[in-house]
Motif scaffolding. Structure first.
Motif, PDB file in Angstrom:
ATOM      1  N   LYS A  41     -68.494 -36.629  46.071  1.00 28.90           N
ATOM      2  CA  LYS A  41     -67.977 -35.282  46.319  1.00 28.90           C
ATOM      3  C   LYS A  41     -67.628 -35.128  47.790  1.00 28.90           C
ATOM      4  O   LYS A  41     -68.315 -35.662  48.664  1.00 28.90           O
ATOM      5  CB  LYS A  41     -69.017 -34.221  45.934  1.00 28.90           C
ATOM      6  N   GLU A  42     -66.594 -34.365  48.062  1.00 29.63           N
ATOM      7  CA  GLU A  42     -66.119 -34.159  49.435  1.00 29.63           C
ATOM      8  C   GLU A  42     -67.223 -33.600  50.333  1.00 29.63           C
ATOM      9  O   GLU A  42     -67.306 -33.937  51.510  1.00 29.63           O
ATOM     10  CB  GLU A  42     -64.900 -33.231  49.420  1.00 29.63           C
ATOM     11  N   ARG A  43     -68.083 -32.772  49.782  1.00 30.24           N
ATOM     12  CA  ARG A  43     -69.139 -32.157  50.591  1.00 30.24           C
ATOM     13  C   ARG A  43     -70.152 -33.185  51.124  1.00 30.24           C
ATOM     14  O   ARG A  43     -70.878 -32.914  52.060  1.00 30.24           O
ATOM     15  CB  ARG A  43     -69.839 -31.054  49.803  1.00 30.24           C
ATOM     16  N   LYS A  45     -69.164 -36.263  52.152  1.00 30.06           N
ATOM     17  CA  LYS A  45     -68.416 -37.228  52.960  1.00 30.06           C
ATOM     18  C   LYS A  45     -68.980 -37.391  54.365  1.00 30.06           C
ATOM     19  O   LYS A  45     -69.190 -38.512  54.835  1.00 30.06           O
ATOM     20  CB  LYS A  45     -66.950 -36.811  53.031  1.00 30.06           C
ATOM     21  N   GLN A  46     -69.231 -36.307  55.051  1.00 32.05           N
ATOM     22  CA  GLN A  46     -69.670 -36.380  56.450  1.00 32.05           C
ATOM     23  C   GLN A  46     -70.987 -37.143  56.588  1.00 32.05           C
ATOM     24  O   GLN A  46     -71.121 -38.000  57.461  1.00 32.05           O
ATOM     25  CB  GLN A  46     -69.803 -34.981  57.037  1.00 32.05           C
TER      26      GLN A  46
END
Length: 102
Positions: A41-43, A45-46
């Motif tokens: 999920k993009e959330r 990524k960091q």
């Protein structure tokens, strides 16, 4: 704590002592190990990019809902292993034989 999830449940196990992300990441980095991470999920990524960047590894998005998800994961892991075993030449040979553009 919810039933069955309290600290008492961890007593006398290998997980009795709490671990902290930053401390464990530093231990991994100090040992010269690389983290190759895959986020779904993009959330996430960091955080996954941070783990990879700190240790000199790679980070990729893995689309498990794609029909090609299993092939993508196989390729990412295979190339990481080949990089360690034989460097860029083996990765290039793998790419030439197995990498497809979708």
């Amino acid at each position: 704590h919810k039933r069955g999830r309290g600290r008492r449940e961890w007593k006398n196990t290998a997980f009795e002592t709490a671990a902290y992300f930053d401390v464990e990441l530093q231990k991994i980095q100090n040992r010269g190990l690389k983290i190759n991470s895959f986020y779904l999920k993009e959330r996430a990524k960091q955080a996954f990019e941070n783990m990879a960047n700190v240790t000199g590894g790679n980070c990729e998005r893995l689309d498990i809902d794609s029909p090609n998800g299993a092939e993508q994961l196989t390729g990412l892991i295979s190339k990481a292993v080949l990089q360690v075993c034989g460097g860029d030449a083996l990765v290039a040979a793998y790419d030439a034989k197995f990498t497809h553009v979708y």
